[in-house]
Design a protein around this motif. Structure first.
Motif, PDB file in Angstrom:
ATOM      1  N   ASP A  49       0.847  -1.206   0.000  1.00 31.48           N
ATOM      2  CA  ASP A  49       0.000   0.000   0.000  1.00 31.48           C
ATOM      3  C   ASP A  49       0.876   1.248   0.000  1.00 31.48           C
ATOM      4  N   HIS A  50       1.934   1.225   0.816  1.00 28.34           N
ATOM      5  CA  HIS A  50       2.849   2.362   0.915  1.00 28.34           C
ATOM      6  C   HIS A  50       3.577   2.577  -0.415  1.00 28.34           C
ATOM      7  N   ILE A  51       4.002   1.498  -1.046  1.00 28.17           N
ATOM      8  CA  ILE A  51       4.708   1.596  -2.327  1.00 28.17           C
ATOM      9  C   ILE A  51       3.784   2.137  -3.409  1.00 28.17           C
ATOM     10  N   GLU A  52       2.559   1.627  -3.460  1.00 28.75           N
ATOM     11  CA  GLU A  52       1.605   2.090  -4.464  1.00 28.75           C
ATOM     12  C   GLU A  52       1.256   3.561  -4.265  1.00 28.75           C
ATOM     13  N   GLU A  53       1.173   3.967  -3.003  1.00 30.15           N
ATOM     14  CA  GLU A  53       0.948   5.391  -2.698  1.00 30.15           C
ATOM     15  C   GLU A  53       2.129   6.218  -3.202  1.00 30.15           C
ATOM     16  N   GLY A  54       3.344   5.673  -3.021  1.00 26.98           N
ATOM     17  CA  GLY A  54       4.542   6.353  -3.518  1.00 26.98           C
ATOM     18  C   GLY A  54       4.555   6.452  -5.032  1.00 26.98           C
ATOM     19  N   CYS A  55       4.045   5.429  -5.717  1.00 26.68           N
ATOM     20  CA  CYS A  55       3.951   5.451  -7.182  1.00 26.68           C
ATOM     21  C   CYS A  55       2.989   6.548  -7.634  1.00 26.68           C
ATOM     22  N   ARG A  56       1.857   6.651  -6.954  1.00 27.16           N
ATOM     23  CA  ARG A  56       0.877   7.678  -7.317  1.00 27.16           C
ATOM     24  C   ARG A  56       1.439   9.073  -7.083  1.00 27.16           C
ATOM     25  N   ALA A  57       2.159   9.265  -5.971  1.00 33.36           N
ATOM     26  CA  ALA A  57       2.750  10.572  -5.668  1.00 33.36           C
ATOM     27  C   ALA A  57       3.798  10.944  -6.715  1.00 33.36           C
ATOM     28  N   TYR A  58       4.557   9.947  -7.151  1.00 31.40           N
ATOM     29  CA  TYR A  58       5.586  10.182  -8.174  1.00 31.40           C
ATOM     30  C   TYR A  58       4.948  10.609  -9.499  1.00 31.40           C
ATOM     31  N   LYS A  59       3.880   9.891  -9.913  1.00 32.50           N
ATOM     32  CA  LYS A  59       3.213  10.218 -11.165  1.00 32.50           C
ATOM     33  C   LYS A  59       2.584  11.598 -11.097  1.00 32.50           C
ATOM     34  N   SER A  60       2.006  11.938  -9.948  1.00 28.24           N
ATOM     35  CA  SER A  60       1.380  13.237  -9.775  1.00 28.24           C
ATOM     36  C   SER A  60       2.402  14.363  -9.892  1.00 28.24           C
ATOM     37  N   LYS A  61       3.586  14.147  -9.291  1.00 26.07           N
ATOM     38  CA  LYS A  61       4.643  15.159  -9.368  1.00 26.07           C
ATOM     39  C   LYS A  61       5.138  15.325 -10.796  1.00 26.07           C
ATOM     40  N   ARG A  62       5.252  14.217 -11.529  1.00 29.01           N
ATOM     41  CA  ARG A  62       5.707  14.258 -12.918  1.00 29.01           C
ATOM     42  C   ARG A  62       4.710  15.046 -13.788  1.00 29.01           C
ATOM     43  N   LYS A  63       3.405  14.836 -13.537  1.00 29.00           N
ATOM     44  CA  LYS A  63       2.384  15.533 -14.315  1.00 29.00           C
ATOM     45  C   LYS A  63       2.434  17.042 -14.083  1.00 29.00           C
ATOM     46  N   LYS A  64       2.688  17.426 -12.837  1.00 34.60           N
ATOM     47  CA  LYS A  64       2.736  18.866 -12.501  1.00 34.60           C
ATOM     48  C   LYS A  64       3.924  19.548 -13.167  1.00 34.60           C
ATOM     49  N   LYS A  65       4.992  18.796 -13.400  1.00 33.06           N
ATOM     50  CA  LYS A  65       6.193  19.371 -14.033  1.00 33.06           C
ATOM     51  C   LYS A  65       6.000  19.609 -15.527  1.00 33.06           C
ATOM     52  N   LYS A  66       5.061  18.845 -16.131  1.00 35.29           N
ATOM     53  CA  LYS A  66       4.860  18.954 -17.586  1.00 35.29           C
ATOM     54  C   LYS A  66       4.042  20.179 -17.938  1.00 35.29           C
TER      55      LYS A  66
END
Length: 199
Positions: free
Chosen positions: A182-199
């Motif tokens: 659960d913690h890892i999947e949450e980390g994956c979502r946070a990573y994708k969200s940060k990547r989207k904001k940078k674009k």
């Protein structure tokens, strides 16, 4: 001009770029975790991966008699609450070299808070995993499969390590592989969200 320099110039002119380790998928095609090892077991030096230069940098050195109890690294394409990739401690038969990418299975998580002087407490959990290729831990599926007192030793290391660097480390509890995933999947979502904001 040497061939290496020519190759670097050519790559730059063609805007070629290889994938840095921190951008690898968090899971492989078999569903196992990918882990980038920064600091090998037994090392007195603490290394940290820098995606900007795609290299390992020396972060700090531990005093004589103190070393990392197991291989320590991160899960790529994740982001923890401290702003870094999700940390993971990997149990295996022998240490691997720094920068090695291995596959592993999560067996649990140490939930913890960390505090630097003058700053607020922040979550800094540590995922515990076993290398898929490990023979001695082939049957280790959950934390309870580990030898007695090992978790106490691991937790004590993180407390001592942080104290050495002027930080406080407060364990909140240990949980099983479900919580770790659960913690890892949450980390994956946070990573994708940060990547989207940078674009």
């Amino acid at each position: 001009m040497c061939a290496l320099v020519q190759g670097c110039i050519l790559a730059k002119n063609n805007h070629a770029r290889h994938a840095v380790l921190s951008e690898l998928p968090a899971f492989d095609s078999e569903g196992d975790l990918r882990v980038v090892i920064e600091t090998p077991k037994g090392s007195q030096n603490k290394y940290k991966y820098d995606p900007q230069c795609d290299c390992l940098e020396l972060k700090t050195s531990l005093p004589a008699g103190m070393s990392f109890p197991y291989d320590f690294g991160f899960i790529p394409s994740t982001l923890g609450q401290d702003g870094d990739p999700v940390d993971v401690l990997v149990l295996m038969d022998t240490a691997v070299i720094a920068g090695c990418v291995i596959t592993a299975r999560a067996i649990g998580i140490i939930e913890a808070e960390q505090k630097e002087e003058g700053k607020d407490w922040e979550r800094n959990d540590r995922v515990l995993a076993v290398a898929v290729h490990s023979r001695s831990h082939a049957k280790t599926k959950i934390i309870k499969d580990l030898r007695p007192h090992l978790m106490d030793e691991i937790t004590a290391f993180f407390v001592d390590y942080n104290e050495l660097h002027g930080k406080k480390f407060k364990p909140l509890g240990t949980h099983g592989p479900g919580n770790a995933l659960d913690h890892i999947e949450e980390g994956c979502r946070a990573y994708k969200s940060k990547r989207k904001k940078k674009k």
